[in-house]
Design a protein around this motif. Structure first.
Motif, mmCIF file in Angstrom:
data_model
loop_
_atom_site.group_PDB
_atom_site.id
_atom_site.type_symbol
_atom_site.label_atom_id
_atom_site.label_comp_id
_atom_site.label_asym_id
_atom_site.label_seq_id
_atom_site.Cartn_x
_atom_site.Cartn_y
_atom_site.Cartn_z
ATOM 1 N N SER A 111 2.949 -3.325 7.769
ATOM 2 C CA SER A 111 2.954 -4.778 7.562
ATOM 3 C C SER A 111 4.127 -5.208 6.679
ATOM 4 O O SER A 111 4.588 -6.336 6.750
ATOM 5 C CB SER A 111 1.637 -5.247 6.970
ATOM 6 O OG SER A 111 1.146 -4.303 6.062
ATOM 7 N N PHE A 112 4.599 -4.293 5.827
ATOM 8 C CA PHE A 112 5.755 -4.614 4.983
ATOM 9 C C PHE A 112 7.045 -4.039 5.550
ATOM 10 O O PHE A 112 8.111 -4.594 5.365
ATOM 11 C CB PHE A 112 5.557 -4.040 3.577
ATOM 12 C CG PHE A 112 4.490 -4.753 2.813
ATOM 13 C CD1 PHE A 112 4.784 -5.937 2.161
ATOM 14 C CD2 PHE A 112 3.199 -4.277 2.778
ATOM 15 C CE1 PHE A 112 3.800 -6.628 1.468
ATOM 16 C CE2 PHE A 112 2.209 -4.946 2.086
ATOM 17 C CZ PHE A 112 2.503 -6.130 1.431
ATOM 18 N N GLU A 166 -0.662 -11.100 3.752
ATOM 19 C CA GLU A 166 -0.311 -9.770 3.255
ATOM 20 C C GLU A 166 1.156 -9.616 2.863
ATOM 21 O O GLU A 166 1.480 -9.039 1.835
ATOM 22 C CB GLU A 166 -0.682 -8.706 4.288
ATOM 23 C CG GLU A 166 -0.539 -7.305 3.750
ATOM 24 C CD GLU A 166 -0.990 -6.248 4.735
ATOM 25 O OE1 GLU A 166 -1.259 -6.571 5.904
ATOM 26 O OE2 GLU A 166 -1.066 -5.080 4.322
ATOM 27 N N GLY A 167 2.036 -10.137 3.695
ATOM 28 C CA GLY A 167 3.463 -9.925 3.435
ATOM 29 C C GLY A 167 4.075 -10.940 2.476
ATOM 30 O O GLY A 167 5.257 -10.892 2.162
ATOM 31 N N HIS A 186 -3.598 -3.308 0.488
ATOM 32 C CA HIS A 186 -3.592 -4.443 1.426
ATOM 33 C C HIS A 186 -4.675 -5.465 1.098
ATOM 34 O O HIS A 186 -4.475 -6.663 1.286
ATOM 35 C CB HIS A 186 -3.576 -3.999 2.880
ATOM 36 C CG HIS A 186 -4.837 -3.368 3.367
ATOM 37 N ND1 HIS A 186 -5.042 -2.015 3.336
ATOM 38 C CD2 HIS A 186 -5.955 -3.896 3.881
ATOM 39 C CE1 HIS A 186 -6.233 -1.752 3.818
ATOM 40 N NE2 HIS A 186 -6.820 -2.868 4.154
ATOM 41 N N ASN A 229 -3.442 -7.809 -1.455
ATOM 42 C CA ASN A 229 -2.404 -8.628 -0.816
ATOM 43 C C ASN A 229 -2.968 -9.681 0.131
ATOM 44 O O ASN A 229 -2.309 -10.673 0.423
ATOM 45 C CB ASN A 229 -1.419 -7.737 -0.061
ATOM 46 C CG ASN A 229 -0.301 -7.263 -0.967
ATOM 47 O OD1 ASN A 229 0.287 -8.050 -1.707
ATOM 48 N ND2 ASN A 229 -0.024 -5.982 -0.934
#
Ligand code: SF4
Ligand code: ZN
Length: 419
Positions: free
Chosen positions: A201-202, A19-20, A99, A102
């Motif tokens: 998450s970011f 995700e990141g 997300h 991502n």
């Protein structure tokens, strides 16, 4: 009979672990959105018999038709049907695209609504990634995560400019309707606000608190949406917050919110104000639709939205501002906000409100014009919108000052912004 999808059949690895991950310049194969082309996400409730579950179609060029360095327009049109599915749930599922896209290894997603941005890496293309895989992921994950409320998911990805324009126009009409659902609500009348921690998450310390008069800074979640999201998923990222004692009615600070934010940010943020950018503003993440900043020499504030790529009087372009402020901290002097928030009555009320606004890009003024006229009238300045400078007047405080003086802008006679 409910469809269950356990396997997600795409050529790339998939999961929260990716995700990141960023897709940087040297790794980039092609991209859509991000101010270069139009990229829109729109999810709509459909009649059960009008759609076919699992049908994913790409209308227009797909990745194999593109070459390295290409930019292309895209509209992701998701149609969902289910006996339990309500129109109120549309924004919540639509926001999942962030997300979920991502989660695909080698694909990066930023933004939402009609300002999305998808970057496709060379590594993903080497593995055989195509745009269709986005639809495959959305169909599978919507079934996995929202099986309770939906029965069918159909996804169409449009990449021809004329189709993208058509879907974007439809989407914008729906966004407007969604925004207006909170129009007549006030923060005073509601005891319950909602948290949103979808973006942690970011931006790990970032906690949005969404009140009727303070929509989420991404523009995708307002109070109604968070309420619906909590109904769908009571242990999810949108939790009710008892606002508690009003610690400051002007700046907008609430004991219950502070308590929640402190916990949800693991102690990093102990308090913030809903209606101020000067004093301990709300935290900002990279998804914000716009960022407001102080302009001390003009005794006012400015705001800039994601689509405007030029210089601004605060000395930073939007991308620079988002890079500096978007990490989840509270940065006095700056705050991320949704475009709709600009015309909400509590917007920066603690700093003097909309009458402080001395500069915004011309395109944002045009987009909000009708509603800015209405707000101006309510505030006793019917022509406020035309007193606000834009890039055609100047992009420094010095350049815009004579314009503000000539127009008799109200900010010039307000108490000092920083006192
Ligand atoms: Fe939620 Fe805020 Fe992220 Fe929007 S920007 S998804 S409201 S945390
Ligand atoms: Zn975010």
């Amino acid at each position: 009979l409910k469809t269950t999808v356990s396997q997600i059949e795409i050529p790339c690895a998939f999961g929260p672990a990716y995700e990141g991950e960023r897709v940087r310049g040297a790794d980039l194969y092609c991209q859509t959105g991000g101010g270069k082309t139009q990229c829109t996400e729109y999810l709509q409730l459909a009649e059960m018999n009008d759609i076919e579950d699992g049908k994913v179609t790409v209308v227009g060029p797909d990745i194999p038709d593109m070459k390295e360095g290409d930019t292309f327009p895209m509209a992701i049109f998701m149609q969902v049907a289910g006996r339990e599915f309500q129109e109120d749930f549309e924004p919540i599922l639509e926001r999942q695209t962030h997300h979920l896209i991502n989660y695909i290894q080698g694909i990066m997603h930023i933004g939402q609504r009609d300002i999305a941005w998808v970057r496709v890496s060379k590594a993903a293309v080497d593995k055989g990634f195509t745009l269709k895989d986005i639809g495959v992921v959305l169909h599978a994950k919507f079934h996995q995560d929202f099986n309770k409320i939906l029965d069918k998911v159909q996804v169409t990805l449009y990449t021809k400019p004329e189709d993208v324009e058509k879907i974007t126009a439809q989407a914008r009409a729906a966004y407007k309707q969604r925004d207006e659902r909170v129009e007549n609500m006030t923060d005073e009348d509601e005891e319950i606000f909602y948290s949103c921690t979808l973006c942690q998450s970011f931006a790990p310390t970032h906690v949005c608190t969404v009140s009727p008069e303070r929509t989420g800074l991404c523009g995708a979640y307002n109070w109604m949406d968070c309420k619906a999201s909590y109904e769908i998923n009571p242990t999810g990222p949108n939790q009710p917050i008892e606002k508690g004692e009003v610690l400051d009615p002007v700046l907008g600070q609430f004991a219950g919110v502070n308590e929640f934010v402190k916990k949800a940010s693991r102690g990093a943020v102990t308090h913030y104000n809903f209606y101020s950018l000067v004093h301990d503003p709300m935290t900002t993440c990279g998804c914000c639709e716009a960022i407001a900043a102080m302009l001390p020499a003009c005794n006012g504030v400015m705001t800039v939205h994601r689509d405007y790529t030029g210089e601004t009087p605060c000395g930073m372009k939007f991308t620079t501002l988002a890079g500096v402020m978007g990490g989840g901290a509270s940065s006095p002097g700056f705050v991320g906000h949704s475009k709709y928030n600009v015309i909400q009555k509590k917007f920066l009320k603690g700093d003097g409100g909309l009458l402080r606004m001395v500069w915004m890009p011309k395109s944002l003024k045009e987009e909000l014009r009708e509603r800015l006229l209405k707000r101006g009238e309510e505030l006793g300045y019917p022509n406020l919108v035309d007193m606000i400078a834009d890039e055609t007047v100047g992009t420094t405080e010095e350049e815009i000052m004579p314009f503000l003086q000539e127009k008799g802008h109200p900010a010039l006679s307000m108490p000092p912004l920083v006192g």
